[in-house]
Design an enzyme around this catalytic site. Structure first.
Site, PDB file in Angstrom:
ATOM      1  N   LYS A   9       0.910  -0.979   0.028  1.00 49.90           N
ATOM      2  CA  LYS A   9      -0.236   0.123  -0.061  1.00 49.90           C
ATOM      3  C   LYS A   9       1.105   1.306  -0.043  1.00 49.90           C
ATOM      4  O   LYS A   9       1.611   1.586   0.851  1.00 49.90           O
ATOM      5  CB  LYS A   9      -0.799   0.077   1.214  1.00 49.90           C
ATOM      6  CG  LYS A   9      -1.932   1.242   1.229  1.00 49.90           C
ATOM      7  CD  LYS A   9      -2.474   1.409   2.460  1.00 49.90           C
ATOM      8  CE  LYS A   9      -1.767   2.432   3.394  1.00 49.90           C
ATOM      9  NZ  LYS A   9      -1.704   3.962   2.989  1.00 49.90           N
TER      10      LYS A   9
ATOM     11  N   GLY B  60       7.187   5.096   7.891  1.00 48.29           N
ATOM     12  CA  GLY B  60       6.504   6.167   8.285  1.00 48.29           C
ATOM     13  C   GLY B  60       6.905   6.912   9.390  1.00 48.29           C
ATOM     14  O   GLY B  60       7.739   6.638   9.864  1.00 48.29           O
ATOM     15  N   SER B  61       5.821   7.529   9.938  1.00 47.08           N
ATOM     16  CA  SER B  61       6.017   8.130  11.073  1.00 47.08           C
ATOM     17  C   SER B  61       5.697   7.467  12.516  1.00 47.08           C
ATOM     18  O   SER B  61       5.201   6.539  12.581  1.00 47.08           O
ATOM     19  CB  SER B  61       4.931   9.454  11.270  1.00 47.08           C
ATOM     20  OG  SER B  61       3.515   8.793  11.559  1.00 47.08           O
ATOM     21  N   THR B  62       6.506   7.835  13.487  1.00 49.94           N
ATOM     22  CA  THR B  62       6.484   7.172  14.836  1.00 49.94           C
ATOM     23  C   THR B  62       4.918   7.122  15.363  1.00 49.94           C
ATOM     24  O   THR B  62       4.802   5.808  15.574  1.00 49.94           O
ATOM     25  CB  THR B  62       7.487   7.956  15.695  1.00 49.94           C
ATOM     26  OG1 THR B  62       8.574   7.923  15.037  1.00 49.94           O
ATOM     27  CG2 THR B  62       7.482   7.354  17.300  1.00 49.94           C
TER      28      THR B  62
ATOM     29  N   THR C  67       2.005   6.883  13.754  1.00 49.07           N
ATOM     30  CA  THR C  67       1.574   5.785  12.929  1.00 49.07           C
ATOM     31  C   THR C  67       2.407   4.351  13.357  1.00 49.07           C
ATOM     32  O   THR C  67       1.432   3.292  13.658  1.00 49.07           O
ATOM     33  CB  THR C  67       1.499   5.876  11.605  1.00 49.07           C
ATOM     34  OG1 THR C  67       1.239   7.350  11.276  1.00 49.07           O
ATOM     35  CG2 THR C  67       0.679   4.995  10.952  1.00 49.07           C
ATOM     36  N   GLY C  68       3.526   4.273  13.451  1.00 49.83           N
ATOM     37  CA  GLY C  68       4.139   3.108  13.778  1.00 49.83           C
ATOM     38  C   GLY C  68       3.647   2.574  15.207  1.00 49.83           C
ATOM     39  O   GLY C  68       3.625   1.354  15.363  1.00 49.83           O
TER      40      GLY C  68
ATOM     41  N   GLU D 266      10.305   1.196  10.202  1.00 50.22           N
ATOM     42  CA  GLU D 266      11.154   2.274   9.834  1.00 50.22           C
ATOM     43  C   GLU D 266      10.530   3.751  10.098  1.00 50.22           C
ATOM     44  O   GLU D 266       9.658   3.997   9.434  1.00 50.22           O
ATOM     45  CB  GLU D 266      11.697   2.302   8.479  1.00 50.22           C
ATOM     46  CG  GLU D 266      12.310   1.080   8.394  1.00 50.22           C
ATOM     47  CD  GLU D 266      13.727   0.657   8.912  1.00 50.22           C
ATOM     48  OE1 GLU D 266      14.276   1.862   9.602  1.00 50.22           O
ATOM     49  OE2 GLU D 266      14.454  -0.153   9.068  1.00 50.22           O
TER      50      GLU D 266
ATOM     51  N   CYS E 276      13.778  10.933   6.092  1.00 50.80           N
ATOM     52  CA  CYS E 276      13.797  10.601   7.460  1.00 50.80           C
ATOM     53  C   CYS E 276      15.262  10.777   8.144  1.00 50.80           C
ATOM     54  O   CYS E 276      15.458  11.231   9.260  1.00 50.80           O
ATOM     55  CB  CYS E 276      13.596   9.045   7.518  1.00 50.80           C
ATOM     56  SG  CYS E 276      14.423   8.033   6.293  1.00 50.80           S
TER      57      CYS E 276
ATOM     58  N   GLU F 132      10.576  16.596  15.029  1.00 55.20           N
ATOM     59  CA  GLU F 132      11.059  16.259  13.642  1.00 55.20           C
ATOM     60  C   GLU F 132      10.420  17.150  12.834  1.00 55.20           C
ATOM     61  O   GLU F 132       9.091  17.065  12.562  1.00 55.20           O
ATOM     62  CB  GLU F 132      10.801  14.977  13.189  1.00 55.20           C
ATOM     63  CG  GLU F 132      11.275  14.691  11.902  1.00 55.20           C
ATOM     64  CD  GLU F 132      10.641  13.090  11.334  1.00 55.20           C
ATOM     65  OE1 GLU F 132       9.675  13.076  11.602  1.00 55.20           O
ATOM     66  OE2 GLU F 132      11.240  12.675  10.484  1.00 55.20           O
TER      67      GLU F 132
HETATM   68  P1  NAD Z   1       2.706   8.389   8.131  1.00 55.21           P
HETATM   69  O1  NAD Z   1       2.839   7.509   9.040  1.00 55.21           O
HETATM   70  O2  NAD Z   1       1.707   9.578   8.053  1.00 55.21           O
HETATM   71  O3  NAD Z   1       2.119   7.282   6.756  1.00 55.21           O
HETATM   72  C1  NAD Z   1       2.803   6.227   6.512  1.00 55.21           C
HETATM   73  C2  NAD Z   1       1.759   5.019   5.892  1.00 55.21           C
HETATM   74  O4  NAD Z   1       0.969   4.644   6.791  1.00 55.21           O
HETATM   75  C3  NAD Z   1       1.027   5.793   4.835  1.00 55.21           C
HETATM   76  O5  NAD Z   1       0.933   4.807   3.887  1.00 55.21           O
HETATM   77  C4  NAD Z   1      -0.462   5.841   5.375  1.00 55.21           C
HETATM   78  O6  NAD Z   1      -1.420   5.726   4.587  1.00 55.21           O
HETATM   79  C5  NAD Z   1      -0.227   4.684   6.516  1.00 55.21           C
HETATM   80  N1  NAD Z   1      -1.119   4.959   7.562  1.00 55.21           N
HETATM   81  C6  NAD Z   1      -1.552   5.874   8.055  1.00 55.21           C
HETATM   82  N2  NAD Z   1      -2.348   5.616   9.456  1.00 55.21           N
HETATM   83  C7  NAD Z   1      -2.143   4.126   9.406  1.00 55.21           C
HETATM   84  C8  NAD Z   1      -2.764   3.355  10.680  1.00 55.21           C
HETATM   85  N3  NAD Z   1      -3.249   3.782  11.436  1.00 55.21           N
HETATM   86  N4  NAD Z   1      -2.196   2.012  10.190  1.00 55.21           N
HETATM   87  C9  NAD Z   1      -1.511   1.601   9.329  1.00 55.21           C
HETATM   88  N5  NAD Z   1      -1.243   2.462   8.363  1.00 55.21           N
HETATM   89  C10 NAD Z   1      -1.397   3.781   8.377  1.00 55.21           C
HETATM   90  O7  NAD Z   1       4.109   9.005   7.586  1.00 55.21           O
HETATM   91  P2  NAD Z   1       4.285   9.974   6.165  1.00 55.21           P
HETATM   92  O8  NAD Z   1       3.808  11.156   6.765  1.00 55.21           O
HETATM   93  O9  NAD Z   1       3.615   9.341   4.984  1.00 55.21           O
HETATM   94  O10 NAD Z   1       5.779   9.854   6.344  1.00 55.21           O
HETATM   95  C11 NAD Z   1       6.741  10.838   7.015  1.00 55.21           C
HETATM   96  C12 NAD Z   1       7.393   9.950   8.221  1.00 55.21           C
HETATM   97  O11 NAD Z   1       7.909   8.808   7.734  1.00 55.21           O
HETATM   98  C13 NAD Z   1       8.434  10.968   8.899  1.00 55.21           C
HETATM   99  O12 NAD Z   1       8.391  10.699  10.147  1.00 55.21           O
HETATM  100  C14 NAD Z   1       9.564  10.135   8.437  1.00 55.21           C
HETATM  101  O13 NAD Z   1      10.958  10.331   9.200  1.00 55.21           O
HETATM  102  C15 NAD Z   1       9.307   8.706   8.308  1.00 55.21           C
HETATM  103  N6  NAD Z   1      10.291   7.887   7.383  1.00 55.21           N
HETATM  104  C16 NAD Z   1      11.021   7.070   8.004  1.00 55.21           C
HETATM  105  C17 NAD Z   1      11.840   6.458   7.215  1.00 55.21           C
HETATM  106  C18 NAD Z   1      12.785   5.199   7.710  1.00 55.21           C
HETATM  107  O14 NAD Z   1      13.264   4.576   7.186  1.00 55.21           O
HETATM  108  N7  NAD Z   1      13.022   5.200   9.144  1.00 55.21           N
HETATM  109  C19 NAD Z   1      11.965   6.558   5.813  1.00 55.21           C
HETATM  110  C20 NAD Z   1      11.062   7.588   5.213  1.00 55.21           C
HETATM  111  C21 NAD Z   1      10.092   8.228   6.142  1.00 55.21           C
END
Ligand code: NAD
Length: 471
Positions: free
Chosen positions: A171, A222-224, A226-227, A244, A278, A375
């Protein structure tokens, strides 16, 4: 393949449209220019069922054949790099040449991963018994990607998961679904039906996927915030996890640097991809002896850099990728202004509805200001003066994050010793964002856990099995 319209999901090898759609906005104009399918619960169930059905055949396909297919998929991606780069710029905002580099880089990454093979450890092979540890695939992988490097970070998951013998439902972010949907259609020419599925949708789709009992593993970038939700959701069926997440990386500049040779590189370490990386430098700690010199050089670069629509010749930095992120960055800027922090802003940005923010350096803000502690994920760089090396290492490490960091110095040995004291998964000395498919990438603390890349990254998509045979 037509790269202008017809965006479809790939489910069980078929192109599938949605009963509903989500809008896709060009961040340089603020206008909706395409729509992507909004995957329903039934369609997700179909994708997971197809991936489960395909799993046994794919698992039992010789690894050499799986590697060959991943390598051919990379060739196909490369063959479409030009059209895809233009689409990438429209949905993500990054200038076309840099967009093409991501696509080419993703293809090269896949080719490198396609050379990898899990090890077999034999602990005993005697007259009485044979004992080995081998690695087997997990099942269906749920892969969730962000919008900042939408192609690269998705392929970091696709290549090892499929080489390892898993099947996948991928996704993309709702903000950047289009290139990934095209990749799903391209790869349907190569992988057997059900092996690689791509679904797109709005904010409900991610949680629907992480709660789905059909997945054996979730690989999330993605973001912390959401993680943490992903981890909570995965706990229900003890799904395997790789997370990540965010970072607030510190760069430490020692007093012996040659400012003229490092300024441009440090600028890009902080602002490339409009600072939406990131592992970008998000806190720049500079020794007091060279602080003014570096600040003035960075300000001069910021004044000359062209920020604009990525389709225009000469654009170096594009817009913020989406409105949600733009609002967050503007709010941080407002907070900095409200607290009377000194802002040095670069060249003017285009007027209009695009999500443009001028490159901004915050001149020596207090350590506890929001712009230092949080961040930003946008072009606001706090530059902070230091005088004592132990103190600055302590400050660099006093962060909820632990993703990466860098040290800049003419003395490589000294800088390396300092870099090793940073509590992060990756450290760089006199360079930035050098990442390789054969070397691990991993976050500590709130930057996540698990590993991508390297042999450890491949093994994250596998389970170890101990085999004891009495002779
Ligand atoms: P985000 O967490 O908003 O979204 C990431 C993904 O998760 C998207 O596909 C989103 O649709 C999905 N998502 C949203 N809510 C969800 C849920 N409850 N359950 C499952 N999936 C869900 O992050 P973003 O804004 O797309 O990305 C930016 C962030 O990602 C920054 O914090 C950046 O530092 C981090 N990032 C980390 C790395 C790494 O490798 N460590 C790499 C790139 C980005």
């Amino acid at each position: 393949m037509n790269f202008n319209d017809d965006y479809a999901m790939t489910i069980d090898g078929r192109a599938v449209t949605g009963k509903a759609t989500i809008d896709v906005v060009n961040p340089a104009t603020g206008e909706v220019f395409a729509s992507a399918p909004d995957c329903s619960k039934e369609q997700l169930d179909e994708a997971v069922a197809a991936a489960q059905k395909a799993f046994k055949g794919w698992r039992d396909t010789p690894i050499a054949d799986r590697q060959a297919m991943v390598s051919r998929a990379a060739d196909l991606l490369l063959a479409h790099a030009d059209e895809m780069a233009r689409l990438f710029t429209r949905e993500q905002g990054r200038p076309v040449d840099a967009a093409r580099q991501e696509i080419q880089g993703a293809a090269a990454w896949m080719k490198a991963v396609a050379q990898m093979e899990p090890p077999v450890h034999v602990s005993e092979d005697s007259d009485t018994q044979f004992i080995e540890t081998r690695y087997v695939p997990l099942g269906v992988v749920c892969a969730i990607a962000p919008w900042n490097f939408p192609v690269n970070l998705a392929m970091w998951k696709v290549a090892p998961a499929l080489v390892a013998g898993n099947t996948m439902v991928l996704k993309p972010s709702p903000f950047t679904p289009l290139c990934t949907l095209k990749i799903g259609q391209l790869f349907a020419e190569i992988f057997p039906a059900g092996v690689f599925n791509v679904v797109s949708g709005g904010d409900d789709l991610g949680p629907m996927m992480t709660a789905h009992p059909g997945f054996a593993k979730i690989s999330f970038t993605g973001s912390t915030a959401t993680g943490k939700r992903v981890m909570e959701s995965a706990a229900k069926d003890l799904k395997r996890l790789t997370l990540e997440l965010g970072g607030n990386d510190a760069s430490i500049v020692l007093p012996d640097v040659d400012l003229d040779s490092v300024a441009q590189t440090i600028f890009m370490a902080a602002f490339y991809n409009t600072a939406q990386i990131c592992v970008a430098t998000k806190r720049l700690y500079v020794h007091e002896d060279v602080y003014d010199g570096l600040r003035d050089r960075l300000a001069a670069i910021a004044g000359a850099v062209k920020v604009g629509n990525g389709v225009e010749q000469g654009t170096v930095l594009g817009p913020i990728q989406n409105k949600r992120q733009y609002d967050r960055v503007m709010e941080l800027l407002e907070d900095a202004r409200a607290n009377d922090l000194t802002l040095i802003q670069g060249a003017a940005v285009p007027d209009g509805a695009g999500y443009f923010v001028p490159v901004t350096i915050v001149d020596n803000p207090p350590e506890d200001s929001r712009v230092v502690q949080e961040e930003a994920f946008g072009p606001i760089l706090p530059m902070i003066k230091f005088s004592d090396i132990d103190d600055v290492i302590e400050r660099a490490n006093t962060s909820e994050y632990g993703l990466a960091g860098a040290v800049w110095s003419a003395d490589t040995a000294k800088a390396t010793a300092i870099a090793r004291r940073l509590e992060t998964g990756t450290v760089w000395v006199n360079q930035f964002i050098n990442l390789r498919p054969d070397t691990i990438f991993a976050g500590r603390k709130n930057s996540g856990f698990g590993v991508e890349n390297g042999m450890e990254g491949l093994l994250e998509y596998m389970a170890p099995q101990a085999v004891y045979v009495a002779k």
